[in-house]
Design a protein around this motif. Sequence first.
Motif, PDB file in Angstrom:
ATOM      1  N   GLN A 149      -9.934  -4.347   5.174  1.00  0.00           N
ATOM      2  CA  GLN A 149     -10.065  -2.940   4.823  1.00  0.00           C
ATOM      3  C   GLN A 149      -8.809  -2.550   4.049  1.00  0.00           C
ATOM      4  O   GLN A 149      -7.698  -2.600   4.575  1.00  0.00           O
ATOM      5  CB  GLN A 149     -10.207  -2.069   6.073  1.00  0.00           C
ATOM      6  CG  GLN A 149     -10.457  -0.607   5.750  1.00  0.00           C
ATOM      7  CD  GLN A 149     -10.799   0.207   6.995  1.00  0.00           C
ATOM      8  OE1 GLN A 149     -10.960  -0.349   8.085  1.00  0.00           O
ATOM      9  NE2 GLN A 149     -10.922   1.513   6.834  1.00  0.00           N
ATOM     10  N   ASN A 150      -8.989  -2.181   2.790  1.00  0.00           N
ATOM     11  CA  ASN A 150      -7.854  -2.020   1.888  1.00  0.00           C
ATOM     12  C   ASN A 150      -7.344  -0.585   1.915  1.00  0.00           C
ATOM     13  O   ASN A 150      -8.033   0.337   1.485  1.00  0.00           O
ATOM     14  CB  ASN A 150      -8.254  -2.416   0.465  1.00  0.00           C
ATOM     15  CG  ASN A 150      -7.045  -2.606  -0.433  1.00  0.00           C
ATOM     16  OD1 ASN A 150      -6.022  -1.966  -0.252  1.00  0.00           O
ATOM     17  ND2 ASN A 150      -7.165  -3.500  -1.398  1.00  0.00           N
ATOM     18  N   PHE A 151      -6.121  -0.426   2.408  1.00  0.00           N
ATOM     19  CA  PHE A 151      -5.488   0.889   2.469  1.00  0.00           C
ATOM     20  C   PHE A 151      -4.544   1.128   1.288  1.00  0.00           C
ATOM     21  O   PHE A 151      -3.843   2.132   1.257  1.00  0.00           O
ATOM     22  CB  PHE A 151      -4.712   1.036   3.784  1.00  0.00           C
ATOM     23  CG  PHE A 151      -5.591   0.980   5.007  1.00  0.00           C
ATOM     24  CD1 PHE A 151      -6.348   2.085   5.388  1.00  0.00           C
ATOM     25  CD2 PHE A 151      -5.687  -0.181   5.754  1.00  0.00           C
ATOM     26  CE1 PHE A 151      -7.157   2.034   6.514  1.00  0.00           C
ATOM     27  CE2 PHE A 151      -6.506  -0.243   6.883  1.00  0.00           C
ATOM     28  CZ  PHE A 151      -7.241   0.873   7.261  1.00  0.00           C
ATOM     29  N   GLY A 164       1.860  -6.898   2.588  1.00  0.00           N
ATOM     30  CA  GLY A 164       0.745  -7.833   2.631  1.00  0.00           C
ATOM     31  C   GLY A 164      -0.094  -7.704   3.884  1.00  0.00           C
ATOM     32  O   GLY A 164       0.420  -7.415   4.971  1.00  0.00           O
ATOM     33  N   TYR A 165      -1.389  -7.941   3.737  1.00  0.00           N
ATOM     34  CA  TYR A 165      -2.289  -7.936   4.897  1.00  0.00           C
ATOM     35  C   TYR A 165      -2.079  -9.197   5.722  1.00  0.00           C
ATOM     36  O   TYR A 165      -1.913 -10.284   5.184  1.00  0.00           O
ATOM     37  CB  TYR A 165      -3.747  -7.842   4.428  1.00  0.00           C
ATOM     38  CG  TYR A 165      -4.061  -6.499   3.831  1.00  0.00           C
ATOM     39  CD1 TYR A 165      -4.478  -5.444   4.633  1.00  0.00           C
ATOM     40  CD2 TYR A 165      -3.901  -6.281   2.467  1.00  0.00           C
ATOM     41  CE1 TYR A 165      -4.726  -4.198   4.081  1.00  0.00           C
ATOM     42  CE2 TYR A 165      -4.153  -5.043   1.910  1.00  0.00           C
ATOM     43  CZ  TYR A 165      -4.562  -4.004   2.723  1.00  0.00           C
ATOM     44  OH  TYR A 165      -4.791  -2.767   2.183  1.00  0.00           O
ATOM     45  N   GLY A 213     -14.281  -5.185   4.020  1.00  0.00           N
ATOM     46  CA  GLY A 213     -14.217  -5.078   2.576  1.00  0.00           C
ATOM     47  C   GLY A 213     -15.063  -3.922   2.055  1.00  0.00           C
ATOM     48  O   GLY A 213     -16.116  -3.608   2.609  1.00  0.00           O
ATOM     49  N   TYR A 214     -14.623  -3.308   0.962  1.00  0.00           N
ATOM     50  CA  TYR A 214     -15.244  -2.082   0.447  1.00  0.00           C
ATOM     51  C   TYR A 214     -16.572  -2.354  -0.250  1.00  0.00           C
ATOM     52  O   TYR A 214     -17.601  -1.762   0.079  1.00  0.00           O
ATOM     53  CB  TYR A 214     -14.259  -1.408  -0.520  1.00  0.00           C
ATOM     54  CG  TYR A 214     -14.760  -0.117  -1.131  1.00  0.00           C
ATOM     55  CD1 TYR A 214     -14.371   1.118  -0.600  1.00  0.00           C
ATOM     56  CD2 TYR A 214     -15.588  -0.118  -2.247  1.00  0.00           C
ATOM     57  CE1 TYR A 214     -14.815   2.307  -1.163  1.00  0.00           C
ATOM     58  CE2 TYR A 214     -16.035   1.062  -2.820  1.00  0.00           C
ATOM     59  CZ  TYR A 214     -15.651   2.266  -2.279  1.00  0.00           C
ATOM     60  OH  TYR A 214     -16.085   3.438  -2.831  1.00  0.00           O
ATOM     61  N   ASP A 215     -16.562  -3.215  -1.237  1.00  0.00           N
ATOM     62  CA  ASP A 215     -17.742  -3.474  -2.072  1.00  0.00           C
ATOM     63  C   ASP A 215     -18.627  -4.534  -1.417  1.00  0.00           C
ATOM     64  O   ASP A 215     -18.210  -5.201  -0.461  1.00  0.00           O
ATOM     65  CB  ASP A 215     -17.292  -3.942  -3.463  1.00  0.00           C
ATOM     66  CG  ASP A 215     -16.390  -5.169  -3.360  1.00  0.00           C
ATOM     67  OD1 ASP A 215     -16.909  -6.294  -3.286  1.00  0.00           O
ATOM     68  OD2 ASP A 215     -15.162  -4.985  -3.324  1.00  0.00           O
ATOM     69  N   LEU A 221      -3.316  -5.139  -3.872  1.00  0.00           N
ATOM     70  CA  LEU A 221      -3.684  -6.095  -2.823  1.00  0.00           C
ATOM     71  C   LEU A 221      -2.651  -7.206  -2.756  1.00  0.00           C
ATOM     72  O   LEU A 221      -2.367  -7.881  -3.754  1.00  0.00           O
ATOM     73  CB  LEU A 221      -5.067  -6.688  -3.118  1.00  0.00           C
ATOM     74  CG  LEU A 221      -5.600  -7.713  -2.113  1.00  0.00           C
ATOM     75  CD1 LEU A 221      -5.697  -7.112  -0.721  1.00  0.00           C
ATOM     76  CD2 LEU A 221      -6.969  -8.218  -2.553  1.00  0.00           C
ATOM     77  N   LYS A 222      -2.076  -7.379  -1.569  1.00  0.00           N
ATOM     78  CA  LYS A 222      -1.155  -8.471  -1.300  1.00  0.00           C
ATOM     79  C   LYS A 222      -1.535  -9.140   0.017  1.00  0.00           C
ATOM     80  O   LYS A 222      -2.163  -8.526   0.884  1.00  0.00           O
ATOM     81  CB  LYS A 222       0.295  -7.965  -1.191  1.00  0.00           C
ATOM     82  CG  LYS A 222       0.974  -7.624  -2.502  1.00  0.00           C
ATOM     83  CD  LYS A 222       2.434  -7.260  -2.248  1.00  0.00           C
ATOM     84  CE  LYS A 222       3.175  -6.957  -3.529  1.00  0.00           C
ATOM     85  NZ  LYS A 222       4.610  -6.634  -3.264  1.00  0.00           N
TER      86      LYS A 222
END
Length: 359
Positions: free
Chosen positions: A136-138, A143-144, A152-154, A298-299
Amino acid sequence: MDLSELKGKRVLVTGHTGFKGTWMCMVLQKYGAVVAGYALQPPTTPSLFELTGMEREIYHVVGDVRDLEHLHAVFSDFQPQIVVHMAAQPIVRESYIDPVGTYSTNVMGTVNVLEAIRRCPSVVSVINVTTDKVYQNFEWEWGYRETDVLNGYDPYSNSKSCSELVTSSYINAFFREKGLPVSTCRAGNVIGGGDFAKDRIIPDCVRAMENGTEILVRNPYSIRPYQHVLEPVCTYLELALRQLENPQQYQDNYNIGPDDSDCVSTGELVKTFCDHWGTDAVWKTQTEENAPHEANFLKLDCSKIKRKLGWNPRWDFNKAIEKTVEWSKVYLAHSSGPELVRVMEQQIGEYLSPERKGV
């Protein structure tokens, strides 16, 4: 990184006809593995798989991971020891066009591969390749980690999050009691010679050079963890071998990406490509109205795999671009055949050479 233990091992690769899968087959061949591939026909025209003549070098099976019985028959026939599952619908923008196909391939395809593994007693090590986009990208600046939320969004990214969950369930329900090690690998954006996919920046750059046009960049400010394709491919195989030595120690979920200094913007990537290509390469930003959502930042935090495997990226971002340009110029000069294979074999040897580490 020592891949010599691959010699004589029976390795089944799903998705072997793609860009990443062809590099995987080339590395496996170099180290004397017995290779079977299960995939649809190559997803692009031209394709690296066809240009290198890989069909003639391995046990090549045309099949759909959504076809469980065909998968089961191939597993029964080949009796693999190591399975690397890479078959997927891998393009974010394509997932907006065909979400149903994306989910059926990336989720039920994973279910079917794991089910075929469950029925096949010869399998002793499994790698499921997902993506850095499972999180889930904030849009945060660090880095995650592998413990962060998967969502994931898409449709592409989300389907790969689901693939991770499916894998976790199969481990808990079936594989742990059998002692079968299964790891998932979340790799960053890969670049390298022979990628002809749509809607990827490096293939767009090479096509522009081929056609003598400007490189058009949709979003020059989006930041991604770019790495040469050999980084994750060789790491998957190293991990698969480590799991044979000590299943409980090495089975896990892993990020595989570059160091923070090599997480760069798309604009910086294209500028570096142009610098390596020469004076004919120019680029400009082309905004796109009503474009589908894609993450801007995104990292990955790769501390876990560095600690557990003693792994570190071997080629930095600049070297990855250099090697991509090297292959692409040979391709434009020769189109296909032994020259392309020679360059790939040379790059594999250079990447894995101990003296070249960190260069």
